[in-house]
Write an enzyme that holds these catalytic residues in place. Structure first.
Site, mmCIF file in Angstrom:
data_model
loop_
_atom_site.group_PDB
_atom_site.id
_atom_site.type_symbol
_atom_site.label_atom_id
_atom_site.label_comp_id
_atom_site.label_asym_id
_atom_site.label_seq_id
_atom_site.Cartn_x
_atom_site.Cartn_y
_atom_site.Cartn_z
ATOM 1 N N GLU A 32 0.849 -1.194 0.000
ATOM 2 C CA GLU A 32 0.000 0.000 0.000
ATOM 3 C C GLU A 32 0.876 1.232 0.000
ATOM 4 O O GLU A 32 1.775 1.358 0.829
ATOM 5 C CB GLU A 32 -0.916 -0.001 1.238
ATOM 6 C CG GLU A 32 -1.735 1.269 1.416
ATOM 7 C CD GLU A 32 -2.555 1.644 0.185
ATOM 8 O OE1 GLU A 32 -3.372 0.831 -0.259
ATOM 9 O OE2 GLU A 32 -2.350 2.776 -0.351
ATOM 10 N N GLY A 38 -6.867 0.404 3.181
ATOM 11 C CA GLY A 38 -8.291 0.584 2.899
ATOM 12 C C GLY A 38 -8.590 1.241 1.572
ATOM 13 O O GLY A 38 -9.723 1.194 1.099
ATOM 14 N N GLY A 39 -7.594 1.879 0.979
ATOM 15 C CA GLY A 39 -7.774 2.441 -0.356
ATOM 16 C C GLY A 39 -8.766 3.584 -0.421
ATOM 17 O O GLY A 39 -9.123 4.190 0.589
ATOM 18 N N GLY A 114 4.489 0.024 -4.919
ATOM 19 C CA GLY A 114 4.865 -1.216 -5.599
ATOM 20 C C GLY A 114 4.856 -1.054 -7.107
ATOM 21 O O GLY A 114 3.982 -0.391 -7.667
ATOM 22 N N GLY A 144 -6.813 0.209 -8.224
ATOM 23 C CA GLY A 144 -7.952 1.108 -8.143
ATOM 24 C C GLY A 144 -8.003 2.193 -9.190
ATOM 25 O O GLY A 144 -7.548 2.013 -10.324
ATOM 26 N N ASP A 314 -11.519 -1.426 -9.594
ATOM 27 C CA ASP A 314 -11.665 -0.289 -10.504
ATOM 28 C C ASP A 314 -10.667 -0.313 -11.662
ATOM 29 O O ASP A 314 -10.869 0.317 -12.689
ATOM 30 C CB ASP A 314 -11.447 1.031 -9.739
ATOM 31 C CG ASP A 314 -12.617 1.350 -8.817
ATOM 32 O OD1 ASP A 314 -13.520 0.499 -8.712
ATOM 33 O OD2 ASP A 314 -12.613 2.442 -8.217
ATOM 34 N N MET A 320 -17.295 0.696 -11.144
ATOM 35 C CA MET A 320 -16.309 1.041 -10.128
ATOM 36 C C MET A 320 -17.012 1.095 -8.782
ATOM 37 O O MET A 320 -17.425 2.155 -8.311
ATOM 38 C CB MET A 320 -15.649 2.378 -10.470
ATOM 39 C CG MET A 320 -14.739 2.277 -11.690
ATOM 40 S SD MET A 320 -13.832 3.782 -11.941
ATOM 41 C CE MET A 320 -12.781 3.350 -13.319
ATOM 42 N N HIS A 446 -43.849 -6.127 9.483
ATOM 43 C CA HIS A 446 -44.587 -4.858 9.460
ATOM 44 C C HIS A 446 -44.371 -4.120 10.777
ATOM 45 O O HIS A 446 -44.361 -4.757 11.831
ATOM 46 C CB HIS A 446 -46.076 -5.155 9.268
ATOM 47 C CG HIS A 446 -46.931 -3.929 9.373
ATOM 48 N ND1 HIS A 446 -47.033 -3.029 8.332
ATOM 49 C CD2 HIS A 446 -47.679 -3.456 10.391
ATOM 50 C CE1 HIS A 446 -47.833 -2.038 8.714
ATOM 51 N NE2 HIS A 446 -48.249 -2.280 9.958
#
Lengths: 468, 511
Positions: A32, A38-39, A114, A144, A314, A320, A446
């Site tokens: 990351e 978590g992006g 990366g 992403g 994505d 997406m 209900h």
């Protein structure tokens, strides 16, 4: 090889793939580039926007609806700083949650950027300096997307902003111009509209959320018009956006071809997102991208043209959406483990977190018409629903589309309070190919909002809704 | 106008046929009743005659396996303006029995279940057991009863879905074409009725899962994954969920005809087993109905008779000398080679007439003695063992026996034997010697009472008049049913056969 699976990107696709692969006994690394996991979804997307949306909804209710419920308060004031602070706390909690899950599943986390060295080797330019190279039998690209900005839009991150900056504004805009009335524009436009901004939507298509069922866009526009100070400009093509540091001027061409200008203090550009593969060095691995810059993958296995390299979320074709990326993450992890999972892309729900929410699954009415399929349409409006009336959330409806002959549900479209939760019943029903009558014959508690689904299904079955 | 030709029903147990060859090609003009293609079942080969005159349009290609009733070709009548073609009267399916003419309709009518044609020689069958009782609900194609002919056992599938009423009792012998049951088709759920009535037809007391809904066979998400991993197509699985949906449990229980899933993880924890070289794969194949019939019958013979075997040895030198001398002349005169089979068949025929109980069989409380000798010859055909019959072997000459052996063996090899050619027989000869067997104990070909086993001919030292000589020796075995044949008769029979073979002149002189 150092790892069985290396995952680049820790968004909902990446981290879910990591956990699933670990569950299947694989040795997993996740990379990351940000300091937090978590992006987009967790840091600058779904979660923070929902945090702000709910804050703005509370404010809006306090201002407009408390009195009718018999709650008398002095005129409330929106404190954006606290709202943003709360949102940040929510995000931090979620970050910690993902980090915990990585530890729990013994997944090695690398903080750094990366990029491919070759098909089995990934170089990590570490956030704390230095470099490390790791090798893996399989690599999953889960990098992403980023907000799309065109050069003439003169993005500055101050006045001309994307969704990322919109989640961290220091003041409530007086007049927010939103370019693009799709999902993101509608969501953030409605946040600031509820906090008191005047919101001007400029949209190239001829309705809001144009990819969804036509009824949804129309209803959403009606509802927004009623509750916030909104102005809609459809069929309008933006040609230039400029800022003088205090004011933004948007120049556009309207339907008739006339030049029009809009002046506001902020301009949110939400015209879409682009797959993010910058500096990933796909060439080194020999991975192909398609004509729209998305990593090209096999439709069933999500493997790229290079054996052992997969891509999800994505960065590949399809909607997406975080939950789509999650399904793909699970699919790839299981595929690597030799299993044969499958995703029904047609049954991935689409959701818009405006207030009221919009959610849908399956075919839209427009699609059914275009394909010439004979269908039945059953609608039920929230106004006729006991629970909606009691709560005071009477804007909205459920629409069920079913095959004319077999009664099989072909699509479900909901706008209204809790629509995003309610759509799950449509997804489940369609995964099992239920008929409209099937839903109509299943007991629904209900008084709940879910009764609207049952009623709409009854309406679709034979136009025999009970409460309308 | 074109008529569609379908695969005719060729026998109760035959559910599918393979197109062996098209005699006519697509676009050819064919006359009515002209043979247009050859079909193969596991039992025999059939020729398919054209149902009308016209231009042939082929639907299924050579090598395709089709179910009974599947369209095979079309014939465009009056096409090509050939005036010579007499207007074919109507779609007259020559081989189609009543069964195919009564499709399931579900409209409340009663469908008659009759005994279909099994083979030309079979005129009646025994209803051995009912799988369904009167009042039971049956699905279309579900097996409702088991039938037996003297050749094999057949299962009778239901021609419709509905409630069955059986008309005959178990054990009854019923002529082909006779009514055995009726099915009230209306009792089944109306299939896939669009739900457009104002009042929903609250599910009729029909069978669950019989309804032919659009969702039948739709696997749940987890079931779909399990099936994909097992490599099973969803269409091959019967769903037990609502409207025939395939549940997770259905998928878990589904089995492929091929091997079970390889067990991947097992080796990981197990102690390192000694390395095995080479493939460890096994594979599963469905038994053909012929194989199943063979298996069932052989076991029943072993269970139901008191079978044992007596042995002897035959000095083959006289026959071999005779053959050496007359082989060429025999071929010249009769156009067929002089083999060992004629000697053995002839010797057995003579001995059988001298020992009538070896040529007899038990039928219930009675013993049936046959005044004729029909010798079944065990032949290894591509699909398995078959036993064509040489009729009235007692009256045949050597060359007639040899010609008959060649004719039947050729047909067996080409899978062209008809059921009548394999029916009957009062005694069997089997020759394991051609594969190199030295000695064996053959199993009786029921309902016969005895079988002669021939073996390979080996040069062995034997004592002849106090001298050791090398002679071509064949061991022979006679398995017999001790219930009807006493040891004295069986041993004497075999000794008599030995005597005739070692001195063929006796066969000429009948001494």
């Amino acid at each position: 090889m150092d790892f069985d699976v290396i995952i680049i990107g820790s968004g909902p696709g990446g981290y879910v793939a990591a956990i699933r692969a670990a569950q299947l006994g694989k040795k997993v690394a996740i990379i990351e580039k940000y300091n937090v996991l978590g992006g987009t979804c967790l840091n600058v997307g779904c979660i923070p926007s929902k945090a702000l949306l709910d804050s703005s909804e509370h404010f809006h209710n306090a201002k407009h609806h408390f009195a009718e419920h018999g709650i008398k308060i002095n005129a409330p004031k929106a404190d954006l700083k606290t709202m943003i602070g709360r949102k940040n706390e929510v995000v931090e909690k979620m970050n910690a949650g993902v980090e915990f899950l990585m530890k729990k599943n013994k997944i090695t986390v690398y903080n750094g950027f990366g990029s491919f060295v070759d098909k089995n080797t990934v170089k990590i330019a570490k956030t704390d300096g230095g470099e490390e190279t790791i090798s893996g039998t399989n690599v999953i690209i889960a990098t992403g997307s980023k907000p799309l900005i065109l050069p003439f839009m003169n993005f500055d991150g101050e006045r001309i902003i994307t969704s990322t900056e919109a989640l961290n504004l220091k003041e409530i805009p007086k007049h927010l111009i939103v370019i693009g009335a799709g999902v993101i524009g509608a969501e953030l436009g409605s946040v600031y509209g509820r906090l008191g901004s005047k919101v001007t939507f400029v949209e190239f298509a001829s309705s809001m959320i144009p990819t969804m069922d036509g009824t949804m866009g129309k209803e959403l526009q009606k509802s927004l018009k009623k509750t916030i100070d909104a102005e809609f400009n459809f069929d309008t093509k933006v040609t230039k956006i400029e800022s003088n540091g205090k004011e933004v001027t948007v120049t556009a061409e309207n339907k008739k071809g006339e030049e029009v200008t809009f002046n506001g203090d902020y301009c949110l550009v939400s015209i879409g997102r682009r797959p993010y593969t910058d500096k990933l060095n796909l060439e080194a691995a020999g991975v192909n991208v398609d004509d729209r810059g998305r990593v090209a993958v096999d439709d069933h296995t999500l493997e790229t043209n290079v054996k052992g390299i997969y891509a999800i979320g994505d960065v590949v074709r399809g909607a997406m959406l975080a939950h789509k990326a999650e399904e793909e993450g699970v699919l790839v992890a299981e595929t690597i483990a030799g299993q044969k999972p499958h995703i029904h892309y047609n049954l991935i729900p689409g959701v818009v977190y405006t207030w009221p929410e919009v959610a849908s699954v399956g075919a839209t009415e427009e699609e059914l018409k275009a394909s010439g399929r004979a269908y039945k349409n059953g609608k039920f409006i929230f106004k006729a629903l006991g629970r909606a009336t009691a709560s005071g959330d009477t804007d909205g409806l459920v629409k069920v589309l079913a095959d004319k002959e077999t009664d099989e549900i072909l699509g479900m479209h909901i706008i209204g309070a809790r629509a995003a939760d309610m759509i799950a019943e449509g997804v489940t029903a369609m995964e099992f190919r239920a008929s409209a009558e099937d839903l109509g014959r299943i007991s629904h508690a209900h008084p709940t909002y879910m009764e609207a689904v049952k009623e709409a299904a009854l309406a679709a079955t034979d136009n025999r809704s009970i409460h309308s | 106008m074109a008529i569609e030709m379908k695969v005719p029903s060729v026998g109760e147990s035959v559910t599918e046929v393979t197109i062996a060859a098209w005699v006519k090609q697509d676009g050819d003009y064919v006359e009515m009743d002209e043979v247009i293609c050859e079909l193969e079942s596991d039992k025999a080969t059939f020729e398919l005659p054209a149902e009308a005159a016209g231009v042939l349009r082929i639907i299924a290609s050579e090598g395709d396996t089709l179910e009974i009733g599947a369209p095979i070709c079309k014939i465009e009548k009056g096409e090509a303006g050939l005036a010579s073609a007499p207007e074919a009267p109507k779609e007259e399916a020559p081989a189609a029995p009543a069964e195919s003419a009564a499709p399931a309709s579900g409209t409340g009518e009663t469908v008659k279940v009759t005994i279909p044609t099994v083979g030309e020689s079979i005129t009646e069958v025994t209803v051995s057991s009912w799988a369904k009782q009167t009042g039971d609900t049956v699905e279309m194609d579900e097996i409702i009863c088991e039938l037996e002919s003297d050749k094999a056992t057949f299962e009778l599938p239901s021609p419709a879905a509905g409630v069955i009423t059986t008309m005959v009792e178990e054990g009854a012998v019923v002529p082909v074409g006779d009514l055995v049951a009726t099915i009230a088709a209306g009792a089944s759920a109306p299939a896939a009725a669009p739900a457009s009535k104002t009042d929903s037809p609250s599910s009729s007391p029909a069978t669950s899962g019989s309804s032919d809904s659009y969702a039948s066979g739709h696997p749940s998400p987890s079931a779909a994954k399990i099936l994909a991993e097992k490599g099973i197509d969803a269409s091959a699985v019967k769903g037990t969920g609502v409207d025939g949906r395939i549940t997770k449990e259905d998928a878990q229980n589904a089995q492929k005809s091929a091997p079970k899933e390889s067990k991947p993880a097992a080796a990981e924890t197990a102690a390192p087993a000694p390395a095995v070289k080479g493939s460890r794969d096994s594979r599963r194949e469905k038994m053909t109905s012929l194989r199943k019939t063979i298996a069932k019958r052989l076991v029943s013979v072993k269970n139901e008779t008191a079978m044992l075997t007596t042995f002897n040895e035959v000095d083959m030198k006289p026959i071999m000398d005779l053959r050496k001398e007359y082989k060429d002349k025999f071929k010249e005169v009769h156009g067929v080679g002089l083999g060992f089979m004629s000697f053995f068949t002839k010797a057995c025929a003579i001995a059988l007439q001298e020992f009538p109980n070896v040529n007899a069989f038990i039928d219930g409380e009675e013993i049936v003695y046959n005044d004729y000798v029909d010798v079944s010859i065990a032949v290894s055909a591509p699909r398995g063992l078959v036993v064509p019959v040489i009729r009235n072997a007692e009256g045949l000459s050597f060359n007639e026996i040899e010609s008959e052996v060649v004719r039947l063996a050729t047909k067996a090899r080409d899978n062209k034997l008809t059921i009548p050619e394999m029916t009957g027989g009062t005694f069997t000869i089997t020759n394991g010697g051609i594969f190199g067997s030295m000695l064996s104990t053959p199993i009786i070909n029921a309902p016969q009472s005895a079988i002669l086993g021939m073996h390979n001919i080996v040069q062995r030292p034997v004592a002849i008049n106090g001298q050791v000589e090398i002679r071509p020796i064949m061991y022979v075995a006679l398995s017999y049913d001790h219930r009807t044949i006493d040891g004295k008769d069986s041993v004497s029979f075999l000794v008599r056969v030995k005597q005739l073979l070692e001195d063929p002149m006796r066969m000429l002189l009948m001494v």
